[in-house]
Scaffold this motif. Structure first.
Motif, PDB file in Angstrom:
ATOM      1  N   GLN A   7       0.825  -1.193   0.000  1.00  0.00           N
ATOM      2  CA  GLN A   7       0.000   0.000   0.000  1.00  0.00           C
ATOM      3  C   GLN A   7       0.871   1.260   0.000  1.00  0.00           C
ATOM      4  O   GLN A   7       2.077   1.205  -0.140  1.00  0.00           O
ATOM      5  N   ASP A   8       0.242   2.404   0.097  1.00  0.00           N
ATOM      6  CA  ASP A   8       0.946   3.678  -0.033  1.00  0.00           C
ATOM      7  C   ASP A   8       1.983   3.902   1.073  1.00  0.00           C
ATOM      8  O   ASP A   8       3.089   4.367   0.802  1.00  0.00           O
ATOM      9  N   LEU A   9       1.658   3.528   2.286  1.00  0.00           N
ATOM     10  CA  LEU A   9       2.595   3.733   3.387  1.00  0.00           C
ATOM     11  C   LEU A   9       3.867   2.913   3.188  1.00  0.00           C
ATOM     12  O   LEU A   9       4.976   3.415   3.398  1.00  0.00           O
ATOM     13  N   GLY A  10       3.718   1.688   2.748  1.00  0.00           N
ATOM     14  CA  GLY A  10       4.882   0.843   2.487  1.00  0.00           C
ATOM     15  C   GLY A  10       5.773   1.414   1.395  1.00  0.00           C
ATOM     16  O   GLY A  10       7.001   1.388   1.499  1.00  0.00           O
ATOM     17  N   VAL A  11       5.165   1.957   0.345  1.00  0.00           N
ATOM     18  CA  VAL A  11       5.943   2.545  -0.743  1.00  0.00           C
ATOM     19  C   VAL A  11       6.658   3.811  -0.267  1.00  0.00           C
ATOM     20  O   VAL A  11       7.803   4.051  -0.624  1.00  0.00           O
ATOM     21  N   LYS A  12       5.997   4.597   0.555  1.00  0.00           N
ATOM     22  CA  LYS A  12       6.649   5.802   1.091  1.00  0.00           C
ATOM     23  C   LYS A  12       7.896   5.429   1.888  1.00  0.00           C
ATOM     24  O   LYS A  12       8.939   6.069   1.753  1.00  0.00           O
ATOM     25  N   LEU A  13       7.794   4.392   2.702  1.00  0.00           N
ATOM     26  CA  LEU A  13       8.946   3.943   3.475  1.00  0.00           C
ATOM     27  C   LEU A  13      10.042   3.394   2.560  1.00  0.00           C
ATOM     28  O   LEU A  13      11.227   3.668   2.762  1.00  0.00           O
ATOM     29  N   LEU A  14       9.644   2.648   1.553  1.00  0.00           N
ATOM     30  CA  LEU A  14      10.597   2.112   0.582  1.00  0.00           C
ATOM     31  C   LEU A  14      11.319   3.237  -0.156  1.00  0.00           C
ATOM     32  O   LEU A  14      12.536   3.183  -0.374  1.00  0.00           O
ATOM     33  N   CYS A  15      10.593   4.270  -0.492  1.00  0.00           N
ATOM     34  CA  CYS A  15      11.176   5.392  -1.244  1.00  0.00           C
ATOM     35  C   CYS A  15      12.241   6.129  -0.441  1.00  0.00           C
ATOM     36  O   CYS A  15      13.169   6.696  -1.020  1.00  0.00           O
ATOM     37  N   VAL A  46      11.584   9.950  -6.018  1.00  0.00           N
ATOM     38  CA  VAL A  46      12.686   9.023  -6.289  1.00  0.00           C
ATOM     39  C   VAL A  46      13.196   9.216  -7.716  1.00  0.00           C
ATOM     40  O   VAL A  46      14.401   9.267  -7.952  1.00  0.00           O
ATOM     41  N   LEU A  47      12.281   9.328  -8.664  1.00  0.00           N
ATOM     42  CA  LEU A  47      12.688   9.489 -10.062  1.00  0.00           C
ATOM     43  C   LEU A  47      13.474  10.778 -10.274  1.00  0.00           C
ATOM     44  O   LEU A  47      14.357  10.843 -11.124  1.00  0.00           O
ATOM     45  N   ARG A  48      13.173  11.785  -9.494  1.00  0.00           N
ATOM     46  CA  ARG A  48      13.905  13.052  -9.600  1.00  0.00           C
ATOM     47  C   ARG A  48      15.299  12.958  -8.988  1.00  0.00           C
ATOM     48  O   ARG A  48      16.201  13.679  -9.387  1.00  0.00           O
ATOM     49  N   LEU A  75       9.346  11.993 -14.074  1.00  0.00           N
ATOM     50  CA  LEU A  75       9.856  11.554 -15.377  1.00  0.00           C
ATOM     51  C   LEU A  75      10.464  12.693 -16.182  1.00  0.00           C
ATOM     52  O   LEU A  75      11.405  12.487 -16.936  1.00  0.00           O
ATOM     53  N   GLU A  76       9.941  13.897 -16.009  1.00  0.00           N
ATOM     54  CA  GLU A  76      10.423  15.020 -16.809  1.00  0.00           C
ATOM     55  C   GLU A  76      11.742  15.588 -16.292  1.00  0.00           C
ATOM     56  O   GLU A  76      12.384  16.390 -16.972  1.00  0.00           O
ATOM     57  N   ASN A  77      12.169  15.162 -15.113  1.00  0.00           N
ATOM     58  CA  ASN A  77      13.414  15.657 -14.537  1.00  0.00           C
ATOM     59  C   ASN A  77      14.619  15.090 -15.285  1.00  0.00           C
ATOM     60  O   ASN A  77      14.623  13.925 -15.671  1.00  0.00           O
ATOM     61  N   THR A  78      15.633  15.892 -15.488  1.00  0.00           N
ATOM     62  CA  THR A  78      16.817  15.447 -16.225  1.00  0.00           C
ATOM     63  C   THR A  78      17.598  14.364 -15.489  1.00  0.00           C
ATOM     64  O   THR A  78      18.367  13.637 -16.109  1.00  0.00           O
ATOM     65  N   ASN A  79      17.426  14.222 -14.183  1.00  0.00           N
ATOM     66  CA  ASN A  79      18.095  13.162 -13.426  1.00  0.00           C
ATOM     67  C   ASN A  79      17.446  11.800 -13.629  1.00  0.00           C
ATOM     68  O   ASN A  79      18.040  10.779 -13.291  1.00  0.00           O
ATOM     69  N   CYS A  80      16.246  11.768 -14.149  1.00  0.00           N
ATOM     70  CA  CYS A  80      15.509  10.520 -14.329  1.00  0.00           C
ATOM     71  C   CYS A  80      16.074   9.745 -15.522  1.00  0.00           C
ATOM     72  O   CYS A  80      16.158  10.266 -16.629  1.00  0.00           O
ATOM     73  N   THR A  81      16.452   8.492 -15.271  1.00  0.00           N
ATOM     74  CA  THR A  81      16.975   7.643 -16.345  1.00  0.00           C
ATOM     75  C   THR A  81      16.081   6.425 -16.578  1.00  0.00           C
ATOM     76  O   THR A  81      16.523   5.422 -17.125  1.00  0.00           O
ATOM     77  N   LEU A  82      14.821   6.513 -16.161  1.00  0.00           N
ATOM     78  CA  LEU A  82      13.885   5.412 -16.323  1.00  0.00           C
ATOM     79  C   LEU A  82      13.710   5.086 -17.802  1.00  0.00           C
ATOM     80  O   LEU A  82      13.500   5.977 -18.623  1.00  0.00           O
ATOM     81  N   GLU A  83      13.821   3.805 -18.138  1.00  0.00           N
ATOM     82  CA  GLU A  83      13.689   3.363 -19.525  1.00  0.00           C
ATOM     83  C   GLU A  83      12.368   2.641 -19.779  1.00  0.00           C
ATOM     84  O   GLU A  83      11.851   2.672 -20.889  1.00  0.00           O
ATOM     85  N   LYS A  84      11.827   1.965 -18.759  1.00  0.00           N
ATOM     86  CA  LYS A  84      10.578   1.218 -18.915  1.00  0.00           C
ATOM     87  C   LYS A  84       9.637   1.537 -17.765  1.00  0.00           C
ATOM     88  O   LYS A  84      10.024   1.486 -16.599  1.00  0.00           O
ATOM     89  N   LEU A  85       8.411   1.849 -18.130  1.00  0.00           N
ATOM     90  CA  LEU A  85       7.360   2.121 -17.156  1.00  0.00           C
ATOM     91  C   LEU A  85       6.145   1.308 -17.558  1.00  0.00           C
ATOM     92  O   LEU A  85       5.622   1.454 -18.666  1.00  0.00           O
ATOM     93  N   ARG A  86       5.694   0.448 -16.668  1.00  0.00           N
ATOM     94  CA  ARG A  86       4.541  -0.409 -16.951  1.00  0.00           C
ATOM     95  C   ARG A  86       3.364   0.039 -16.085  1.00  0.00           C
ATOM     96  O   ARG A  86       3.489   0.125 -14.862  1.00  0.00           O
TER      97      ARG A  86
END
Length: 108
Positions: A7-15, A46-48, A75-86
């Motif tokens: 859930q959202d709380l777990g992802v926040k902690l992971l981030c 995280v992506l930023r 995603l629009e941040n220049t630091n983001c190097t994500l190549e695949k988003l599902r």
């Protein structure tokens, strides 16, 4: 981490850990983890800040258009190097996909 009740709380902690400059995680799969737009805000941060993440699977979550728009900010941040988003089965409409279209380098 697919199909867990993070859930959202777990992802926040992971981030918190993912934002660490020593984090080298390249693939994060959160398919079916009960996530909403709230998780997208944390993941956008995280992506930023994290240049190691190359693949992100958020399929089968209730992100909706509002969540995708928050993700787009990372995603629009220049630091983001994500190549695949599902994002399959995330309750996203044309409006959400238009927002993602602003970053055409991501694979949907």
């Amino acid at each position: 981490m697919n199909n867990n009740n993070l859930q959202d709380l777990g992802v926040k902690l992971l981030c918190t850990g993912l934002k660490d400059i020593n984090c080298k995680l390249e693939i994060l799969r959160l398919h079916g983890c009960g996530l909403t737009e709230e998780s997208c805000s944390a993941l956008a941060t995280v992506l930023r800040s994290n240049s190691s993440l190359k693949e992100l699977d958020l399929s089968n979550n209730n992100l909706q258009d509002s969540g995708v728009k928050k993700l787009q900010k990372g995603l629009e941040n220049t630091n983001c190097t994500l190549e695949k988003l599902r994002l399959s089965d995330c309750s996203i409409t044309e409006e959400g996909y238009k927002a993602l279209g602003e970053n055409s380098d991501s694979e949907l």
